[in-house]
Design a protein around this motif. Structure first.
Motif, PDB file in Angstrom:
ATOM      1  N   LEU A  18       0.825  -1.213   0.000  1.00 19.95           N
ATOM      2  CA  LEU A  18       0.000   0.000   0.000  1.00 19.95           C
ATOM      3  C   LEU A  18       0.853   1.255   0.000  1.00 19.95           C
ATOM      4  O   LEU A  18       0.680   2.145  -0.836  1.00 19.95           O
ATOM      5  N   CYS A  22       1.248   3.883  -3.082  1.00 24.35           N
ATOM      6  CA  CYS A  22       0.805   5.263  -2.849  1.00 24.35           C
ATOM      7  C   CYS A  22       1.949   6.251  -3.064  1.00 24.35           C
ATOM      8  O   CYS A  22       1.742   7.344  -3.588  1.00 24.35           O
ATOM      9  N   SER A  23       3.146   5.857  -2.680  1.00 19.15           N
ATOM     10  CA  SER A  23       4.310   6.717  -2.906  1.00 19.15           C
ATOM     11  C   SER A  23       4.564   6.911  -4.396  1.00 19.15           C
ATOM     12  O   SER A  23       4.781   8.038  -4.855  1.00 19.15           O
ATOM     13  N   ALA A  25       2.382   6.518  -6.777  1.00 23.61           N
ATOM     14  CA  ALA A  25       1.253   7.275  -7.317  1.00 23.61           C
ATOM     15  C   ALA A  25       1.400   8.764  -7.019  1.00 23.61           C
ATOM     16  O   ALA A  25       1.109   9.611  -7.876  1.00 23.61           O
ATOM     17  N   SER A  26       1.866   9.101  -5.817  1.00 27.18           N
ATOM     18  CA  SER A  26       2.087  10.513  -5.473  1.00 27.18           C
ATOM     19  C   SER A  26       3.152  11.135  -6.361  1.00 27.18           C
ATOM     20  O   SER A  26       2.986  12.268  -6.845  1.00 27.18           O
ATOM     21  N   HIS A  54      -5.513  13.986  -4.705  1.00 28.33           N
ATOM     22  CA  HIS A  54      -5.850  12.642  -4.246  1.00 28.33           C
ATOM     23  C   HIS A  54      -5.139  11.623  -5.119  1.00 28.33           C
ATOM     24  O   HIS A  54      -5.165  11.706  -6.325  1.00 28.33           O
ATOM     25  N   THR A  55      -4.508  10.655  -4.478  1.00 32.62           N
ATOM     26  CA  THR A  55      -3.833   9.604  -5.225  1.00 32.62           C
ATOM     27  C   THR A  55      -4.785   8.444  -5.425  1.00 32.62           C
ATOM     28  O   THR A  55      -5.594   8.147  -4.552  1.00 32.62           O
ATOM     29  N   LEU A  57      -6.285   4.703  -5.651  1.00 31.57           N
ATOM     30  CA  LEU A  57      -6.053   3.462  -4.927  1.00 31.57           C
ATOM     31  C   LEU A  57      -6.164   2.317  -5.915  1.00 31.57           C
ATOM     32  O   LEU A  57      -7.169   2.158  -6.587  1.00 31.57           O
ATOM     33  N   TYR A  58      -5.112   1.552  -6.026  1.00 33.55           N
ATOM     34  CA  TYR A  58      -5.051   0.500  -7.015  1.00 33.55           C
ATOM     35  C   TYR A  58      -5.762  -0.763  -6.541  1.00 33.55           C
ATOM     36  O   TYR A  58      -5.606  -1.165  -5.394  1.00 33.55           O
ATOM     37  N   CYS A 105       0.922  -0.737 -11.988  1.00 34.00           N
ATOM     38  CA  CYS A 105       1.321  -0.092 -10.738  1.00 34.00           C
ATOM     39  C   CYS A 105       2.798   0.260 -10.689  1.00 34.00           C
ATOM     40  O   CYS A 105       3.240   0.903  -9.746  1.00 34.00           O
TER      41      CYS A 105
END
Length: 134
Positions: A18, A22-23, A25-26, A54-55, A57-58, A105
């Motif tokens: 996660l 998220c990193s 994606a940011s 907002h990033t 969520l995969y 991803c």
């Protein structure tokens, strides 16, 4: 060796996936916003009032937290000191999951980041030439 039980291993691996996704994606969102602001200022203005984008969520974050999932598992790494996604594909669904995780991803965000910064460098280079000519 891993000192805790399977539930802690699953939670540890889920958090690692996660936070890693998220990193990335940011970083992807930040590079895209920078590209829009530098290369396309008219489109970049729509991000001026947005302080915390907002990033996404995969979907592959579910892993084996969903008990009926047959496509992925979390377990100890080969050396047994930590837990992560079990990369050995034991079924067709697991192979597709690992492939989707890699493509959507990791590979696509990395390509988008590279393309964004390449476009920024190209725009700066063209602008520098235009300033020199004037």
């Amino acid at each position: 060796r891993w000192l805790f039980d399977q539930a802690v291993c699953t939670l540890y691996a889920f958090c690692g996936v996660l936070f890693g996704l998220c990193s990335l994606a940011s970083l992807t969102v930040l590079s895209t916003v920078c590209c829009l602001k530098v290369c396309y200022p008219a489109y970049g203005r729509c991000w001026d009032g947005l302080s915390d984008p907002h990033t996404p969520l995969y979907p592959p974050l579910q892993g084996k937290l969903c008990p009926r999932a047959t496509y992925s598992h979390y377990g100890p790494e080969p050396y047994g000191t930590a837990c992560c996604i079990t990369w050995e594909a034991s079924s067709r669904e697991a192979t597709l999951y690992i492939l989707a995780l890699f493509i959507f991803c990791y590979l696509l965000p990395c390509l988008l980041i590279l393309a964004s910064y390449a476009l920024i460098l190209w725009t700066v280079r063209v602008s520098r030439r235009a300033v020199r000519q004037h």
